[in-house]
Design a protein around this motif. Structure first.
Motif, PDB file in Angstrom:
ATOM      1  N   MET A  62       0.704  -1.045   0.247  1.00 49.69           N
ATOM      2  CA  MET A  62       0.043   0.179  -0.056  1.00 49.69           C
ATOM      3  C   MET A  62       0.765   0.728   0.075  1.00 49.69           C
ATOM      4  O   MET A  62       2.181   1.442   0.531  1.00 49.69           O
ATOM      5  CB  MET A  62      -0.932   0.042   1.776  1.00 49.69           C
ATOM      6  N   GLN A  63       0.342   2.290  -0.486  1.00 49.27           N
ATOM      7  CA  GLN A  63       1.172   3.754  -0.684  1.00 49.27           C
ATOM      8  C   GLN A  63       0.650   4.350   0.134  1.00 49.27           C
ATOM      9  O   GLN A  63      -1.133   4.235   0.845  1.00 49.27           O
ATOM     10  CB  GLN A  63       1.426   4.233  -1.796  1.00 49.27           C
ATOM     11  N   PRO A  64       0.850   5.615   0.810  1.00 39.94           N
ATOM     12  CA  PRO A  64       1.997   6.832  -0.164  1.00 39.94           C
ATOM     13  C   PRO A  64       2.655   5.464   0.732  1.00 39.94           C
ATOM     14  O   PRO A  64       3.375   5.290   1.476  1.00 39.94           O
ATOM     15  CB  PRO A  64       2.194   7.987   0.837  1.00 39.94           C
ATOM     16  N   LEU A  65       4.192   5.381   0.054  1.00 46.42           N
ATOM     17  CA  LEU A  65       5.765   5.061   0.617  1.00 46.42           C
ATOM     18  C   LEU A  65       6.446   6.274   1.431  1.00 46.42           C
ATOM     19  O   LEU A  65       6.965   7.740   0.116  1.00 46.42           O
ATOM     20  CB  LEU A  65       5.880   3.615  -0.597  1.00 46.42           C
ATOM     21  N   GLN A  66       7.578   5.621   1.625  1.00 44.59           N
ATOM     22  CA  GLN A  66       8.480   6.438   2.380  1.00 44.59           C
ATOM     23  C   GLN A  66       9.770   6.294   2.058  1.00 44.59           C
ATOM     24  O   GLN A  66      10.426   4.657   2.072  1.00 44.59           O
ATOM     25  CB  GLN A  66       7.629   6.825   3.227  1.00 44.59           C
ATOM     26  N   ASN A  67      11.294   6.970   2.409  1.00 49.38           N
ATOM     27  CA  ASN A  67      12.716   6.093   2.121  1.00 49.38           C
ATOM     28  C   ASN A  67      12.741   5.480   4.107  1.00 49.38           C
ATOM     29  O   ASN A  67      11.912   5.843   5.001  1.00 49.38           O
ATOM     30  CB  ASN A  67      13.110   7.115   2.159  1.00 49.38           C
ATOM     31  N   GLU A  68      13.654   5.332   4.515  1.00 49.19           N
ATOM     32  CA  GLU A  68      14.254   5.083   5.774  1.00 49.19           C
ATOM     33  C   GLU A  68      14.211   5.979   6.845  1.00 49.19           C
ATOM     34  O   GLU A  68      12.646   5.829   7.919  1.00 49.19           O
ATOM     35  CB  GLU A  68      15.644   4.461   6.046  1.00 49.19           C
ATOM     36  N   TYR A  81       9.175  -1.797 -14.002  1.00 44.30           N
ATOM     37  CA  TYR A  81       9.671  -3.102 -14.861  1.00 44.30           C
ATOM     38  C   TYR A  81      10.201  -3.125 -14.726  1.00 44.30           C
ATOM     39  O   TYR A  81      11.075  -5.085 -14.393  1.00 44.30           O
ATOM     40  CB  TYR A  81       8.775  -2.883 -16.071  1.00 44.30           C
ATOM     41  N   ASN A  82      11.540  -2.580 -14.200  1.00 45.35           N
ATOM     42  CA  ASN A  82      13.166  -3.262 -13.933  1.00 45.35           C
ATOM     43  C   ASN A  82      13.186  -2.705 -12.714  1.00 45.35           C
ATOM     44  O   ASN A  82      14.723  -2.656 -11.296  1.00 45.35           O
ATOM     45  CB  ASN A  82      14.067  -2.341 -15.042  1.00 45.35           C
ATOM     46  N   PHE A  83      12.500  -2.940 -11.535  1.00 48.40           N
ATOM     47  CA  PHE A  83      12.275  -3.075 -10.634  1.00 48.40           C
ATOM     48  C   PHE A  83      13.247  -3.509  -9.859  1.00 48.40           C
ATOM     49  O   PHE A  83      13.752  -4.135  -8.507  1.00 48.40           O
ATOM     50  CB  PHE A  83      11.231  -3.341  -9.429  1.00 48.40           C
ATOM     51  N   ALA A  84      13.959  -5.155  -9.763  1.00 50.31           N
ATOM     52  CA  ALA A  84      13.978  -6.177  -9.655  1.00 50.31           C
ATOM     53  C   ALA A  84      15.454  -5.691  -9.383  1.00 50.31           C
ATOM     54  O   ALA A  84      16.575  -6.166  -8.646  1.00 50.31           O
ATOM     55  CB  ALA A  84      14.180  -8.065  -9.889  1.00 50.31           C
ATOM     56  N   GLU A  85      16.346  -5.625 -10.684  1.00 45.06           N
ATOM     57  CA  GLU A  85      17.220  -4.727 -10.590  1.00 45.06           C
ATOM     58  C   GLU A  85      17.288  -3.754 -10.163  1.00 45.06           C
ATOM     59  O   GLU A  85      18.775  -3.960  -9.636  1.00 45.06           O
ATOM     60  CB  GLU A  85      17.540  -4.634 -11.727  1.00 45.06           C
ATOM     61  N   LEU A  86      16.756  -2.547 -10.025  1.00 46.68           N
ATOM     62  CA  LEU A  86      17.102  -1.620  -9.274  1.00 46.68           C
ATOM     63  C   LEU A  86      17.003  -1.920  -7.862  1.00 46.68           C
ATOM     64  O   LEU A  86      17.973  -1.125  -7.209  1.00 46.68           O
ATOM     65  CB  LEU A  86      16.263  -0.505  -9.642  1.00 46.68           C
ATOM     66  N   ARG A  87      16.452  -2.554  -7.253  1.00 40.43           N
ATOM     67  CA  ARG A  87      16.129  -2.847  -5.651  1.00 40.43           C
ATOM     68  C   ARG A  87      17.828  -3.260  -5.462  1.00 40.43           C
ATOM     69  O   ARG A  87      18.211  -3.736  -3.935  1.00 40.43           O
ATOM     70  CB  ARG A  87      15.326  -3.914  -5.758  1.00 40.43           C
ATOM     71  N   LYS A  88      17.829  -4.707  -6.106  1.00 37.81           N
ATOM     72  CA  LYS A  88      19.674  -5.543  -5.273  1.00 37.81           C
ATOM     73  C   LYS A  88      20.701  -4.445  -6.221  1.00 37.81           C
ATOM     74  O   LYS A  88      21.112  -3.859  -4.993  1.00 37.81           O
ATOM     75  CB  LYS A  88      19.537  -5.921  -6.921  1.00 37.81           C
ATOM     76  N   GLU A  89      20.146  -3.221  -6.745  1.00 38.94           N
ATOM     77  CA  GLU A  89      21.456  -1.954  -6.539  1.00 38.94           C
ATOM     78  C   GLU A  89      21.274  -0.759  -6.212  1.00 38.94           C
ATOM     79  O   GLU A  89      22.306  -0.921  -5.149  1.00 38.94           O
ATOM     80  CB  GLU A  89      21.411  -1.157  -8.384  1.00 38.94           C
ATOM     81  N   LEU A  90      19.953  -0.890  -5.475  1.00 41.70           N
ATOM     82  CA  LEU A  90      19.810  -0.077  -3.901  1.00 41.70           C
ATOM     83  C   LEU A  90      20.040  -0.513  -2.678  1.00 41.70           C
ATOM     84  O   LEU A  90      20.643   0.096  -2.176  1.00 41.70           O
ATOM     85  CB  LEU A  90      18.212   0.405  -3.541  1.00 41.70           C
ATOM     86  N   GLU A  91      19.923  -1.621  -2.541  1.00 43.50           N
ATOM     87  CA  GLU A  91      19.971  -2.421  -1.601  1.00 43.50           C
ATOM     88  C   GLU A  91      21.815  -2.121  -1.401  1.00 43.50           C
ATOM     89  O   GLU A  91      22.833  -2.389  -0.483  1.00 43.50           O
ATOM     90  CB  GLU A  91      19.723  -3.867  -1.664  1.00 43.50           C
ATOM     91  N   HIS A 108      13.726   5.639  -2.801  1.00 42.41           N
ATOM     92  CA  HIS A 108      15.457   5.077  -2.620  1.00 42.41           C
ATOM     93  C   HIS A 108      15.833   5.182  -4.134  1.00 42.41           C
ATOM     94  O   HIS A 108      17.021   6.345  -4.134  1.00 42.41           O
ATOM     95  CB  HIS A 108      15.725   4.026  -2.536  1.00 42.41           C
ATOM     96  N   LEU A 109      15.633   5.898  -4.852  1.00 42.39           N
ATOM     97  CA  LEU A 109      16.330   6.614  -6.609  1.00 42.39           C
ATOM     98  C   LEU A 109      16.528   7.778  -6.812  1.00 42.39           C
ATOM     99  O   LEU A 109      17.879   8.032  -6.717  1.00 42.39           O
ATOM    100  CB  LEU A 109      15.627   5.825  -7.498  1.00 42.39           C
ATOM    101  N   TYR A 110      15.704   8.521  -5.684  1.00 42.22           N
ATOM    102  CA  TYR A 110      15.433   9.593  -5.823  1.00 42.22           C
ATOM    103  C   TYR A 110      16.300  10.035  -4.946  1.00 42.22           C
ATOM    104  O   TYR A 110      17.223  11.035  -4.776  1.00 42.22           O
ATOM    105  CB  TYR A 110      14.168  10.382  -5.209  1.00 42.22           C
ATOM    106  N   GLU A 111      16.667   9.762  -4.206  1.00 40.45           N
ATOM    107  CA  GLU A 111      17.633  10.056  -2.971  1.00 40.45           C
ATOM    108  C   GLU A 111      19.082   9.765  -3.733  1.00 40.45           C
ATOM    109  O   GLU A 111      20.523  10.431  -3.259  1.00 40.45           O
ATOM    110  CB  GLU A 111      17.607   9.461  -1.714  1.00 40.45           C
ATOM    111  N   GLU A 112      19.041   8.704  -4.527  1.00 41.81           N
ATOM    112  CA  GLU A 112      20.653   8.412  -4.840  1.00 41.81           C
ATOM    113  C   GLU A 112      20.901   9.291  -6.070  1.00 41.81           C
ATOM    114  O   GLU A 112      22.440   9.611  -6.161  1.00 41.81           O
ATOM    115  CB  GLU A 112      20.459   6.901  -5.236  1.00 41.81           C
ATOM    116  N   TYR A 113      19.875   9.256  -7.208  1.00 43.69           N
ATOM    117  CA  TYR A 113      20.395   9.693  -8.177  1.00 43.69           C
ATOM    118  C   TYR A 113      19.738  11.486  -8.590  1.00 43.69           C
ATOM    119  O   TYR A 113      19.933  12.253  -9.378  1.00 43.69           O
ATOM    120  CB  TYR A 113      19.847   9.402  -9.302  1.00 43.69           C
ATOM    121  N   GLY A 114      18.811  11.420  -7.295  1.00 40.36           N
ATOM    122  CA  GLY A 114      18.168  13.042  -7.555  1.00 40.36           C
ATOM    123  C   GLY A 114      16.956  13.370  -8.633  1.00 40.36           C
ATOM    124  O   GLY A 114      16.340  12.253  -9.136  1.00 40.36           O
TER     125      GLY A 114
END
Length: 615
Positions: A62-68, A81-91, A108-114
């Motif tokens: 469920m959303q809204p979702l937040q960072n840590e 659709y590429n969430f699995a690769e992105l999640r592995k990279e972010l972890e 998390h992508l926003y935190e990492e790449y603005g």
């Protein structure tokens, strides 16, 4: 996909808190987009709202979702659709996740790449993301414009939602008709972002984000565009392109079948949907349900080709017959959901088709949408072969319009605009004729003409098709709004980021080979799709127009003289003459080659009446 909505204060001095009842009402009117749950998050400067249609992590997504540390909050209507690769990279970079849902990678992508984060996403998405530290709000629409996102400014706030009807629930939003959108409909396939039929309400353009910084003017930023090179591409040979496209298409389809619920697919009988369906059948991918609409008889009937495909793929198949009576009966409801007037009735077929899906186990469907625009599938690409012959026949006025609109005096996109303007001047109300330049669709180009400079004719047309036909028309009022009117999601493998990137580097001759359109697709699916479909001529998806419907009773409700006079958009006498012409026994429009002006009048009237729009 789902529904998002919300509002935020624009001024740093504005300390108003969000009004829960307002957001609740906004979410209520678009619950058809997400009937599986509703949630809101109230923040220091506004609110984020969400209606869920569940596909992945049914219990925890469920959303809204937040960072840590909960300083970045987000709602997303869409799929990554590429969430699995992105999640592995972010972890690997130290990020932690609370759910298994695909879109949690976004904050998390926003935190990492603005602000470059959207370019990391392969998917379809409309995002509202709030950064509490910088107090910035970012509204983002996907690269091709699959997911809609609308916004307006009222009472010192930006108000946004997945559908306009939600924005209209915000206090103080005016209900006025945007004449420029009406004029766009009469010149192009439909309204073109940022225009909508609602004055003051904007549609986010594909590949754009709106950046809201307190105390500053909102900034509309382009983060992506469909870039074709003016240089001739290196030719790697037909075999390379055939094998590459076949693999890319298989991968794109596979990504779109990932879900915790059943996914089906459409079968139209044409090449594009058949390619998707038969790839699923051949590679034994996870989809057991198929759907088709049988329209009319004779030349309009594609049921024979639809049967060929569903027999090939061995699915549980559902079909619906679309009769003229159903088109007229459902048209007012279709216009309500489309939030747009139309000039073809096939939105009704799409509406009935998504209703068919709703009554099956499937919650989403794959389509062949996008192949015509990217692989030169329309008749216009073949007509361009005769462009040299047209040069002597084009008037200086048309050449000037073509240069302004498309960057080439001899390139005609569907219409001779100065010529059809003569009809428009008669169709518009007396009071509007003198103001026509104020809302003219072709006073300026609806696309970035600089992106067309030096392009081949094929690439020029493909770019324009993607902007004018695909994004807000076929993917918008005809696609997204018809899917979600019945809580169904549409997914489009030909619009996968990797497929689109492949197309931008594909030499023209592999898209249109002589007069053989979508050449490379046909080569890639030969032996997978039945030969009868691969070899059949291009057949546009059509439904009966007003020339068929006008002879039936019940039309006066939306074409009455009093109603047309009250709205003040169209000329009463000209409309009466149209009705008499359409009612003639032997009258018939030439399909996509003639504009169905009476249908435009009817559906503009329906739209105004349903939403209470005035000039």
């Amino acid at each position: 996909m789902c529904a998002i909505s919300g509002f935020f204060n624009l001024s740093p001095e504005d300390t108003r808190s969000a009004e829960p009842k307002v957001l609740e009402e906004m979410l209520r009117v678009i619950r058809h987009r997400g009937p599986d749950g509703t949630r809101a998050l109230y923040l220091d400067r506004g609110a984020l709202g969400f209606n869920r249609l569940s596909f992945i992590d049914l219990e925890g997504g469920m959303q809204p979702l937040q960072n840590e540390d909960r300083t970045v909050s987000m709602v997303c209507n869409g799929e990554v659709y590429n969430f699995a690769e992105l999640r592995k990279e972010l972890e690997a970079k130290g990020h932690s996740f609370r759910t298994k849902t695909d879109v949690e990678v976004i904050p998390h992508l926003y935190e990492e790449y603005g602000l470059d984060f959207p370019n990391r996403l392969n998917g379809q998405f409309a995002i509202a993301l709030y950064d509490e530290k910088s107090r910035q709000l970012h509204l983002v629409r996907d690269q091709m414009g699959i997911a809609p996102l609308f916004y307006t400014f009222v009472d010192g706030r930006v108000v946004f939602a997945s559908e306009i009807k939600a924005i209209l629930e915000y206090p103080g939003v005016e209900r006025r008709l945007n004449l420029k959108a009406v004029d766009q409909l009469m010149n192009y396939p439909g309204a073109v972002a940022p225009e909508t039929f609602f004055a003051g309400v904007k549609s986010m353009r594909p590949g754009h984000m709106l950046r809201i910084v307190p105390g500053e003017e909102p900034r509309d930023l382009e983060y992506w565009d469909l870039i074709y090179s003016a240089e001739e591409e290196e030719d790697k040979g037909e075999e390379y392109y055939v094998e590459t496209l076949r693999q890319l298409l298989k991968d794109a389809i596979t990504r779109r079948l990932v879900a915790d619920v059943p996914i089906g697919f459409y079968i139209s009988g044409g090449l594009d949907s058949s390619a998707v369906a038969c790839c699923i059948g051949k590679y034994l991918l996870n989809s057991a349900y198929s759907f088709s609409a049988e329209i009319g008889s004779g030349d309009l009937d594609e049921s024979r080709f639809q049967k060929l495909v569903h027999e090939r793929v061995h699915t549980t198949h559902y079909s619906v017959k679309v009769a003229e009576e159903e088109i007229w009966r459902n048209l007012p409801t279709v216009i309500y959901h489309a939030e747009s007037a139309v000039k073809e009735t096939y939105d009704t077929a799409a509406f009935l088709l998504s209703d068919l899906v709703r009554h099956s186990p499937a919650k989403a469907v794959l389509t062949g949408q996008g192949a015509d625009e990217l692989f030169d599938g329309y008749v216009g690409y073949m007509v361009d072969f005769f462009r040299g012959m047209q040069k002597g026949k084009m008037t200086p006025e048309e050449c000037e319009a073509n240069e302004r609109l498309w960057g080439d005096p001899y390139f005609r996109y569907e219409r001779n605009h100065p010529e059809i303007r003569k009809i428009h001047r008669q169709l518009y109300n007396d009071n509007l004729r003198g103001e026509i330049e104020r809302f003219s669709a072709w006073a300026e180009s609806p696309v970035n003409v600089q992106r067309l400079k030096g392009l081949s004719t094929q690439k020029r047309r493909s770019y324009i098709d993607a902007k004018l036909r695909l994004a807000d028309h076929l993917l918008g009022e005809h696609g997204d709004r018809m899917f979600f009117s019945h809580s169904v999601e549409g997914r489009h493998p030909f619009l996968d980021a990797q497929v689109v990137d492949f197309v931008t580097r594909l030499p023209d001759k592999y898209k249109l080979n002589g007069t053989n359109e979508k050449y490379i697709i046909k080569k890639a699916v030969t032996g997978i799709v039945p030969d009868e479909i691969v070899k059949r001529k291009k057949f546009p998806f059509q439904a009966p127009g007003m020339s068929a419907i006008v002879k039936r009773p019940g039309l006066d409700a939306f074409l009455s003289e009093d109603l047309i006079r009250k709205q003040g958009v169209f000329d009463v006498e000209f409309v009466k003459n149209l009705r008499r012409m359409y009612a003639q026994e032997d009258f018939q429009l030439m399909g996509a080659y003639e504009i169905d002006y009476l249908l435009i009048v009817t559906t503009v009237t329906m739209l105004c009446e349903r939403y209470g729009l005035t000039l």
